[in-house]
Design a protein around this motif. Structure first.
Motif, PDB file in Angstrom:
ATOM      1  N   GLN A  44       0.815  -1.212   0.000  1.00  0.00           N
ATOM      2  CA  GLN A  44       0.000   0.000   0.000  1.00  0.00           C
ATOM      3  C   GLN A  44       0.847   1.260   0.000  1.00  0.00           C
ATOM      4  O   GLN A  44       2.041   1.224   0.266  1.00  0.00           O
ATOM      5  N   ILE A  69      -3.321   3.054 -13.396  1.00  0.00           N
ATOM      6  CA  ILE A  69      -3.954   2.052 -12.531  1.00  0.00           C
ATOM      7  C   ILE A  69      -3.389   0.676 -12.897  1.00  0.00           C
ATOM      8  O   ILE A  69      -3.325   0.319 -14.066  1.00  0.00           O
ATOM      9  N   LYS A  87      -3.708   2.461  -7.604  1.00  0.00           N
ATOM     10  CA  LYS A  87      -5.168   2.377  -7.697  1.00  0.00           C
ATOM     11  C   LYS A  87      -5.674   3.721  -8.220  1.00  0.00           C
ATOM     12  O   LYS A  87      -4.889   4.614  -8.529  1.00  0.00           O
ATOM     13  N   GLU A  88      -6.964   3.858  -8.290  1.00  0.00           N
ATOM     14  CA  GLU A  88      -7.560   5.080  -8.854  1.00  0.00           C
ATOM     15  C   GLU A  88      -7.055   6.340  -8.150  1.00  0.00           C
ATOM     16  O   GLU A  88      -6.781   7.346  -8.795  1.00  0.00           O
ATOM     17  N   LYS A  89      -6.917   6.275  -6.842  1.00  0.00           N
ATOM     18  CA  LYS A  89      -6.488   7.437  -6.048  1.00  0.00           C
ATOM     19  C   LYS A  89      -5.095   7.937  -6.467  1.00  0.00           C
ATOM     20  O   LYS A  89      -4.823   9.132  -6.436  1.00  0.00           O
ATOM     21  N   TYR A 111      -1.453  -7.359  -8.814  1.00  0.00           N
ATOM     22  CA  TYR A 111      -1.515  -7.629  -7.378  1.00  0.00           C
ATOM     23  C   TYR A 111      -0.720  -8.878  -7.019  1.00  0.00           C
ATOM     24  O   TYR A 111      -0.095  -8.947  -5.966  1.00  0.00           O
TER      25      TYR A 111
END
Length: 191
Positions: A44, A69, A87-89, A111
């Motif tokens: 993360q 992404i 990710k999208e963020k 992943y």
């Protein structure tokens, strides 16, 4: 179940380094997110309260380095080998001296790849080839030599989901250590 296949990383993914130029004069409070090695934790991204952003004009001049992404971002300097998936963020961000991998998603689940990069096996390899005085550096030349074992795409997705579920449970236990037992050094110790 099919046998796992040995694949050279560069045959099933594109790798590239994030920007390595001096950028401090282009730092802003808003704009394009800058991902630094210290922002990458196992699986993360964890940013400070005020993440660093880049001037949009500067970022646009370096648009070939923008992350998409599904890109896997790996620590180049510091806790080398540690990885997370965009990710999208984080989409559109630019990495600062990060190792970035864009997988062929028809063959390699990002992943699954990130999970592999966060294993002790990969980190031992990264440390064995690292250079640097004081801080370890993981060179892309050595990174590109990686040969990884991959199962079918379906199995990759199942393995990634399982590992993600386990990590989520561990995180929940760490956030509420007294719910299920005693806390020892931030880890849950069941009674």
């Amino acid at each position: 179940m099919c046998a796992w296949e040995q694949c050279k990383l560069t045959d099933i993914a594109k790798t590239f380094i994030g920007l390595v130029t001096t950028m401090t004069e282009n730092y802003r409070d808003s704009g394009t997110l800058l991902i630094r090695n210290s922002d990458i934790k196992e699986g993360q991204f964890i940013f400070s309260e005020k993440p660093i952003h880049l001037d949009e004009e500067f970022a646009e001049k370096n648009k070939t380095r923008r992350l998409q992404i599904g890109d896997v971002v790996t620590v180049h300097t510091g806790d080398i080998g540690t990885s997370a998936v965009i990710k999208e963020k984080e989409a559109g961000a630019i990495g600062f001296a990060t190792i970035n991998t864009r997988t062929d998603k028809r063959i390699l689940n990002p992943y699954f790849l990130s999970t592999y990069f966060n294993t002790e096996k990969h980190k031992c390899y990264a440390n064995s080839v690292s250079t640097g005085d004081g801080r370890s550096n993981y060179n892309i030349k050595d990174f590109n030599k990686l040969v990884i074992s991959i199962p079918t795409l379906d199995e990759q997705e199942k393995i990634s989901a399982l590992i993600n579920n386990i990590n989520t449970i561990i995180t929940l236990h760490q956030q509420e250590p007294f719910l299920y037992g005693n806390s020892v050094n931030g880890r849950v110790a069941l009674c």
